[in-house]
Design a protein around this motif. Structure first.
Motif, PDB file in Angstrom:
ATOM      1  N   GLY A 178      59.922 -12.577  -4.559  1.00 37.51           N
ATOM      2  CA  GLY A 178      59.636 -11.173  -4.286  1.00 37.51           C
ATOM      3  C   GLY A 178      59.571 -10.379  -5.577  1.00 37.51           C
ATOM      4  O   GLY A 178      60.434 -10.524  -6.441  1.00 37.51           O
ATOM      5  N   SER A 215      58.870  -6.347  -6.761  1.00 43.09           N
ATOM      6  CA  SER A 215      58.609  -4.958  -6.394  1.00 43.09           C
ATOM      7  C   SER A 215      57.483  -4.385  -7.247  1.00 43.09           C
ATOM      8  O   SER A 215      57.375  -4.685  -8.442  1.00 43.09           O
ATOM      9  N   ARG A 264      55.363 -12.314  -3.097  1.00 44.44           N
ATOM     10  CA  ARG A 264      55.261 -11.179  -2.183  1.00 44.44           C
ATOM     11  C   ARG A 264      55.584  -9.889  -2.918  1.00 44.44           C
ATOM     12  O   ARG A 264      56.615  -9.806  -3.594  1.00 44.44           O
ATOM     13  N   THR A 300      57.026  -7.083  -2.771  1.00 46.02           N
ATOM     14  CA  THR A 300      58.076  -6.289  -2.152  1.00 46.02           C
ATOM     15  C   THR A 300      59.387  -6.701  -2.806  1.00 46.02           C
ATOM     16  O   THR A 300      59.406  -7.580  -3.677  1.00 46.02           O
ATOM     17  N   SER A 301      60.482  -6.106  -2.409  1.00 53.35           N
ATOM     18  CA  SER A 301      61.768  -6.464  -3.011  1.00 53.35           C
ATOM     19  C   SER A 301      62.121  -7.906  -2.679  1.00 53.35           C
ATOM     20  O   SER A 301      61.723  -8.422  -1.626  1.00 53.35           O
ATOM     21  N   ALA A 304      64.863  -9.125  -1.583  1.00 49.66           N
ATOM     22  CA  ALA A 304      65.608  -9.186  -0.326  1.00 49.66           C
ATOM     23  C   ALA A 304      64.659  -9.098   0.868  1.00 49.66           C
ATOM     24  O   ALA A 304      64.759  -9.882   1.822  1.00 49.66           O
ATOM     25  N   LYS A 305      63.725  -8.169   0.843  1.00 50.60           N
ATOM     26  CA  LYS A 305      62.788  -8.012   1.956  1.00 50.60           C
ATOM     27  C   LYS A 305      61.870  -9.223   2.057  1.00 50.60           C
ATOM     28  O   LYS A 305      61.530  -9.669   3.159  1.00 50.60           O
ATOM     29  N   VAL A 313      63.726 -12.100   3.847  1.00 51.78           N
ATOM     30  CA  VAL A 313      63.954 -11.800   5.260  1.00 51.78           C
ATOM     31  C   VAL A 313      62.655 -11.970   6.048  1.00 51.78           C
ATOM     32  O   VAL A 313      62.640 -12.549   7.137  1.00 51.78           O
ATOM     33  N   GLU A 314      61.548 -11.488   5.496  1.00 56.12           N
ATOM     34  CA  GLU A 314      60.251 -11.651   6.162  1.00 56.12           C
ATOM     35  C   GLU A 314      59.903 -13.132   6.338  1.00 56.12           C
ATOM     36  O   GLU A 314      59.313 -13.526   7.342  1.00 56.12           O
ATOM     37  N   ALA A 363      71.262  -9.630   2.597  1.00 55.81           N
ATOM     38  CA  ALA A 363      70.135  -9.331   3.483  1.00 55.81           C
ATOM     39  C   ALA A 363      69.779 -10.535   4.336  1.00 55.81           C
ATOM     40  O   ALA A 363      69.516 -10.412   5.538  1.00 55.81           O
ATOM     41  N   HIS A 397      70.172 -10.190   8.303  1.00 50.02           N
ATOM     42  CA  HIS A 397      68.900  -9.884   8.953  1.00 50.02           C
ATOM     43  C   HIS A 397      67.961 -11.074   9.102  1.00 50.02           C
ATOM     44  O   HIS A 397      66.930 -10.957   9.758  1.00 50.02           O
TER      45      HIS A 397
END
Length: 290
Positions: free
Chosen positions: A185, A187, A235, A237-238, A240-241, A244-245, A275, A279
């Motif tokens: 990930g 950002s 990806r 994004t962060s 962590a996100k 999770v995705e 995360a 999640h």
């Protein structure tokens, strides 16, 4: 002691779900499965006495019932029970030290509310010297298994991932005969954001650099495990996100935990590990590394 897969039993349906997952994994790895039930109120075994006055009856029954079910499901698997008269947290940490992995069950997606995953499990995950796998119970109607449910996902860390993390991920994929997806990930920086979206030149450069980093990190492990089908994903994004995705269509997520101790708070989990544990929608393996 030969390494085993250890699962913590607390009498809940969630811990039995974890035990079933652990049995599958132990069979794939050709290891013994150990069912651990820790309870400070266990009493020493009497040399003689009628069974009806056995104060450890329910603890024994808990382990015996799980052992019988798993042995029936996996007739070629060696399953052993272990009852210990000590605090669950310390018993789990001790068991983890001589296990290939420690497996725990989780009750819900949002919180850790079962016995092992309340005030016990997070400290165990944060302090264990070996990988800890958290298996979450998700109703079928909420999360039907996708076609890629066997896939192993590994969260590659921005500063490079450790040998312990990648070896665990590749070894697990090889044992399962499953594909491996490495996720990174990144950002998008503020200067790349515009009123109409993002600067594609910047995002393309971030993606190219991330792919180069992934290639460099993964290459030695692809050579060591040539039978593992490996793909990668950068990806925007962060971190962590991103991980999770990636759990939505995965069978196992592997994340790292750096082994260091804060002077005041003790062992810590990264925001990515937190995360993933809270999640993620598949079992999560937290691998300690330096």
């Amino acid at each position: 002691m030969q390494p085993v897969v250890t699962v913590g039993l607390d009498g809940s349906p969630e811990s039995l779900t974890a035990a079933r997952w652990a049995a599958d994994e132990a069979e794939k790895r050709k290891l013994t499965l150990r069912l651990l039930h820790a309870w400070p109120m266990l009493v020493p075994e009497p040399t003689r006495g009628p069974a009806e006055v056995d104060q450890n009856y329910w603890a024994k029954r808990l382990v015996h019932t799980a052992q019988s079910e798993l042995q029936t499901r996996h007739p070629g698997l060696t399953v052993v029970g272990s009852l210990v008269a000590e605090d669950a947290r310390e018993a789990l940490l001790r068991a983890a030290s001589d296990s290939e992995m420690l497996v725990l069950g989780s009750r819900r997606l949002e919180t850790f509310s079962s016995y092992f995953l309340g005030d016990v499990s997070l400290p165990v995950v944060a302090r264990a010297s070996r990988p800890v796998v958290v298996v979450r119970t998700v109703p079928e109607k909420e999360h039907p298994p996708p076609a890629t449910a066997n896939r192993v996902v590994v969260a590659v860390e921005p500063r490079g991932s450790s040998d312990e993390l990648l070896d665990f991920a590749f070894h697990t994929a090889a044992a399962r005969g499953a594909p491996l997806l490495a996720v990174l990930g990144r950002s998008v920086p503020l200067h790349a954001r515009t009123p109409w979206g993002v600067d594609h030149d910047v995002t393309e450069e971030i993606t190219r650099n991330g792919q180069k980093e992934l290639g460099k990190v993964l290459r030695p492990w692809q050579e060591k495990y040539p039978g593992v089908d490996v793909s990668d994903s950068v990806r925007l994004t962060s971190p962590a996100k991103a991980v999770v995705e990636a759990t939505v269509d995965a069978g196992l997520l592997v994340v790292g935990r750096r082994v260091h101790q804060h002077a005041h708070t003790g062992p810590l989990l990264s925001h990515v590990a937190h995360a993933a544990l809270h999640h993620g929608r598949c079992p999560v393996a937290v691998v300690p590394h330096t």
